[in-house]
Design a protein around this motif. Sequence first.
Motif, PDB file in Angstrom:
ATOM      1  N   UNK A 186      45.698  33.509  85.220  1.00 37.03           N
ATOM      2  CA  UNK A 186      44.459  33.242  85.971  1.00 37.03           C
ATOM      3  C   UNK A 186      44.728  32.583  87.331  1.00 37.03           C
ATOM      4  N   UNK A 187      45.715  33.115  88.044  1.00 38.67           N
ATOM      5  CA  UNK A 187      45.999  32.671  89.398  1.00 38.67           C
ATOM      6  C   UNK A 187      46.091  33.894  90.306  1.00 38.67           C
ATOM      7  N   UNK A 188      45.829  33.705  91.584  1.00 39.49           N
ATOM      8  CA  UNK A 188      46.062  34.798  92.522  1.00 39.49           C
ATOM      9  C   UNK A 188      47.559  35.003  92.669  1.00 39.49           C
ATOM     10  N   UNK A 189      48.020  36.193  93.034  1.00 42.18           N
ATOM     11  CA  UNK A 189      49.460  36.408  93.230  1.00 42.18           C
ATOM     12  C   UNK A 189      50.077  35.414  94.211  1.00 42.18           C
ATOM     13  N   UNK A 190      49.350  35.083  95.273  1.00 47.20           N
ATOM     14  CA  UNK A 190      49.884  34.129  96.247  1.00 47.20           C
ATOM     15  C   UNK A 190      50.027  32.744  95.637  1.00 47.20           C
ATOM     16  N   UNK A 191      48.988  32.293  94.906  1.00 47.41           N
ATOM     17  CA  UNK A 191      49.055  30.976  94.276  1.00 47.41           C
ATOM     18  C   UNK A 191      50.126  30.937  93.187  1.00 47.41           C
TER      19      UNK A 191
END
Length: 286
Positions: free
Chosen positions: A192-197
Motif C-alpha cells: 500500500x505504497x506508491x512505487x516512488x515511496x
Amino acid sequence: MTSTDFVRADPRGPYAGAVVSLVGYRQRDIEQRLHRGLPSPYLTFVVSLDNPVVVGEREDDPEPVSAYGMLGPLAARPAFIDQPSAQEGVQLAIHPFASRWLFGVPASRLTGLALDVRDVLGAPADALRARIGDTDDWGQRFAAVSGLLAERARTASGAAAARPRPEVVEGWRWIVARGGNGRIDDLAAHVALSPRRLRTVFVDELGFGPKVLSRLVRFERAVAMVRDQTVAPETGSLSDVAARAGYADHAHLVHEFRTLSGTTPTGWVEEERRNLQAGGHRNGAS
C-alpha cells in the motif's frame, strides 16, 4: 598440497534469524591469489585469525582495505580479495535488518565494499577475534560469535534497537518469496505504497531500492544453482539455471552475471572450482 576445509554451523537461538550462514574456514597452500567476492543481499562479516583480509574495488586496487575483521556492506558489484597462502577464520552472512542492533545503524549507513569492523564495533571486534583465536574448537568459536550477537542485542538502544518499517520488512519477505522475480508495481500495491515511496523507504533502510534488491536475490539464487551444478553436473545446464532462476534465457543469465560479478558463470566456476568442490559458497558464504 592445498588443503581447504569449511565447517558449517546451524545458527540457533533467539538471534538465529540474524545469521543466514555461519562458516569456519581453514585453508593452506592456496594457489589462487585472488578471490572474487560476489554481490549478495546479505552483509558479509569476516574475522580472520592469521592474516588480515585485503579487499579492493578492482584486481589492481592501489589502496585496498586491510583488516583482521572485515564487514562487507550490501553492494551490487564484486569485491576483490587478496588470498595469502594460508588463511583461517569465521565468516557470517548477516541479514541486513540485523544491522541496526548488531552494528548500530541501518544497513543503508554502511557504505563501500569493505569496512574495518573495529571502525564499526570498536572494542567488541578485538574481543571477538581474541576469543575465537584462543581455541581450535569450532564449536567454541561459533559460541563466541553467538555471544557477540546476544551482547549486541542486549545493549542496543534508541534508533539501533528500532525495527525497520513494516512495509520494508514485508517487502523483503515478498521479494525473497518470489526469488527476486516479482513486479515492483505489484509489490508497491501489496504494501500500500506508491512505487516512488516504496523505493524511498527501501533506500532509507537498505541503501538500495526494491528493484536492485530483487536483482541481488535472483542473482544469489542463480549462483547457488551454478554452484550445485558444478558439484553435481547432472543437475542441469546453464540454460536450466537461467529458466529456474527467472532469467529470460541463457544469454540473459550470462549478461547479468557479468554485470554483477565482472565475469561469466563459467569464468567464476573456473576461479572457484576448488572452493566449490570443498563445500564453499553455500548460503552466501565462501
